[in-house]
Design a protein around this motif. Structure first.
Motif, PDB file in Angstrom:
ATOM      1  N   PRO A 166       0.801  -1.232   0.000  1.00 38.99           N
ATOM      2  CA  PRO A 166       0.000   0.000   0.000  1.00 38.99           C
ATOM      3  C   PRO A 166       0.832   1.281   0.000  1.00 38.99           C
ATOM      4  O   PRO A 166       0.419   2.279  -0.601  1.00 38.99           O
ATOM      5  CB  PRO A 166      -0.818  -0.119   1.296  1.00 38.99           C
ATOM      6  N   ILE A 167       1.989   1.261   0.638  1.00 32.24           N
ATOM      7  CA  ILE A 167       2.840   2.461   0.648  1.00 32.24           C
ATOM      8  C   ILE A 167       3.323   2.771  -0.763  1.00 32.24           C
ATOM      9  O   ILE A 167       3.309   3.928  -1.198  1.00 32.24           O
ATOM     10  CB  ILE A 167       4.024   2.300   1.617  1.00 32.24           C
ATOM     11  N   ALA A 168       3.765   1.746  -1.483  1.00 32.26           N
ATOM     12  CA  ALA A 168       4.223   1.955  -2.859  1.00 32.26           C
ATOM     13  C   ALA A 168       3.083   2.497  -3.717  1.00 32.26           C
ATOM     14  O   ALA A 168       3.279   3.404  -4.545  1.00 32.26           O
ATOM     15  CB  ALA A 168       4.757   0.645  -3.446  1.00 32.26           C
ATOM     16  N   GLN A 169       1.906   1.966  -3.531  1.00 31.78           N
ATOM     17  CA  GLN A 169       0.746   2.424  -4.291  1.00 31.78           C
ATOM     18  C   GLN A 169       0.456   3.891  -4.004  1.00 31.78           C
ATOM     19  O   GLN A 169       0.161   4.677  -4.920  1.00 31.78           O
ATOM     20  CB  GLN A 169      -0.481   1.572  -3.917  1.00 31.78           C
ATOM     21  N   SER A 170       0.551   4.284  -2.738  1.00 28.51           N
ATOM     22  CA  SER A 170       0.281   5.674  -2.365  1.00 28.51           C
ATOM     23  C   SER A 170       1.334   6.624  -2.919  1.00 28.51           C
ATOM     24  O   SER A 170       1.017   7.738  -3.342  1.00 28.51           O
ATOM     25  CB  SER A 170       0.215   5.814  -0.839  1.00 28.51           C
ATOM     26  N   VAL A 171       2.595   6.202  -2.905  1.00 22.06           N
ATOM     27  CA  VAL A 171       3.661   7.040  -3.463  1.00 22.06           C
ATOM     28  C   VAL A 171       3.376   7.315  -4.935  1.00 22.06           C
ATOM     29  O   VAL A 171       3.503   8.446  -5.406  1.00 22.06           O
ATOM     30  CB  VAL A 171       5.042   6.376  -3.286  1.00 22.06           C
ATOM     31  N   LYS A 172       2.991   6.282  -5.658  1.00 27.38           N
ATOM     32  CA  LYS A 172       2.658   6.465  -7.072  1.00 27.38           C
ATOM     33  C   LYS A 172       1.464   7.394  -7.232  1.00 27.38           C
ATOM     34  O   LYS A 172       1.441   8.253  -8.128  1.00 27.38           O
ATOM     35  CB  LYS A 172       2.354   5.119  -7.732  1.00 27.38           C
ATOM     36  N   ASN A 173       0.469   7.258  -6.357  1.00 22.14           N
ATOM     37  CA  ASN A 173      -0.720   8.113  -6.430  1.00 22.14           C
ATOM     38  C   ASN A 173      -0.375   9.584  -6.237  1.00 22.14           C
ATOM     39  O   ASN A 173      -0.916  10.458  -6.917  1.00 22.14           O
ATOM     40  CB  ASN A 173      -1.742   7.701  -5.372  1.00 22.14           C
TER      41      ASN A 173
END
Length: 343
Positions: free
Chosen positions: A257-264
């Protein structure tokens, strides 16, 4: 917004023991707080994406993205921003010029997450080959500071190299056009230009030569003194996100989820996010309040880094003078308060 009486009393006791003012009512000093951030790949973006600060504090947050530390400093100096992230070089520049801010958290030790990349085919194989080349860098940034330091260590001067002041998006476009021979920059631009270039030197190497750099969270002194519990809660949220990332360890992947949020929040490719975050170091709260970073006044790592950076900037005529004591711009009390809130 809701706070239990027990929590408020405990928080007030802790804050007073740290020499901080505590708001007397149940409200913070502001109903809307403006927080600045930049495009680095870090767990902080998960907190922004998931609105964790809003959930923790009950306060409306106005988020402002800055392309550079210099612009972030301008925002907080003007009073339009209450807290913001900036690199150690723009922070040193700001406090040397008397901007009334204090460093309250080390977002990340930059290490290998910033680097000087030279274009394939540019003819740059060694430092001496930089002569006459166009190198882009955001001025008054950590990479600008390290670029100048690198030139000095290489036996070169600014006159030998054509340094071009560019923000990250402009660097990406200039690289694509072939207008520049190299750039000293951070991700996501760093990862993109590495595809058609090679690293000549990284910030980790330059830090090992005696000039460390970091990204830090700074607060307006007046705002922080009026709402110490708010600053502590922001730090608590950041620390928890950092801890989640560290605990993932080798299992941290593009599915996290952290990686996903960084991309977002920032953009870039998920695999690039994972690779880039591995280049940083994210200190935990005990390390933050220790002599390694925010603690120990002028013997602390952060205060020393601000002094050394300022001395170098003065030598390069980027600032006009030095402060007598840089530890007055470093305050571990809010991180200590955040640590109490997590116990």
């Amino acid at each position: 917004m809701s706070k239990t009486g027990t929590f408020k009393n405990t928080l007030g006791t802790v804050a007073l023991s740290l020499g901080l003012a505590v708001t007397s009512g149940i409200s913070y000093a502001k109903d809307v707080v403006t927080i600045g951030y930049q495009g680095m790949f870090n767990p902080w973006k998960y907190a922004i994406d998931q609105k964790l600060v809003e959930k923790e504090t009950g306060v409306e947050i106005k988020w402002r993205k800055f392309d550079s530390g210099a612009k972030a400093i301008t925002g907080i100096a003007s009073g339009s921003v209450d807290l913001t992230v900036a690199g150690s070089s723009p922070i040193a520049t700001a406090v040397s010029r008397g901007v009334d801010v204090e460093l309250v958290w080390i977002m990340e030790n930059i290490a290998e997450a910033e680097a000087l990349v030279v274009r394939d085919g540019s003819g740059i194989k060694s430092p001496s080959d930089l002569k006459g080349k166009r190198i882009a860098v955001p001025f008054v940034s950590t990479t600008h500071y390290h670029m100048l330091f690198a030139l000095k260590e290489f036996g070169l001067s600014e006159k030998d190299v054509k340094l071009v002041n560019m923000q990250p998006n402009a660097i990406s476009a200039a690289w694509a056009r072939g207008d520049i021979d190299g750039a000293f920059i951070w991700d996501p631009v760093l990862g993109n230009i590495k595809k058609e270039g090679s690293v000549l030197i990284s910030s980790k190497e330059l830090s090992n030569w005696g000039k460390p750099t970091f990204d830090g969270l700074i607060a307006s002194k007046s705002f922080a003194k009026e709402s110490p519990e708010f600053v502590a809660k922001v730090i608590k949220v950041i620390a928890k996100a950092d801890s989640t990332y560290r605990q993932a360890g080798a299992d941290f992947s593009s599915e996290h989820p952290i990686a996903q949020s960084v991309k977002n929040i920032v953009g870039g490719e998920l695999d690039q996010v994972v690779e880039a975050m591995a280049l940083y170091e994210f200190p935990d709260i005990p390390a933050q309040v220790s002599c390694k970073w925010l603690g120990c006044q002028m013997e602390g790592g952060a205060a020393k880094a601000l002094l050394y950076t300022s001395e170098f900037l003065l030598e390069e005529k980027k600032i006009n003078g030095l402060q007598d004591d840089y530890s007055t711009f470093v305050n571990p009390a809010y991180a200590e308060l955040a640590m109490k809130l997590t116990e």
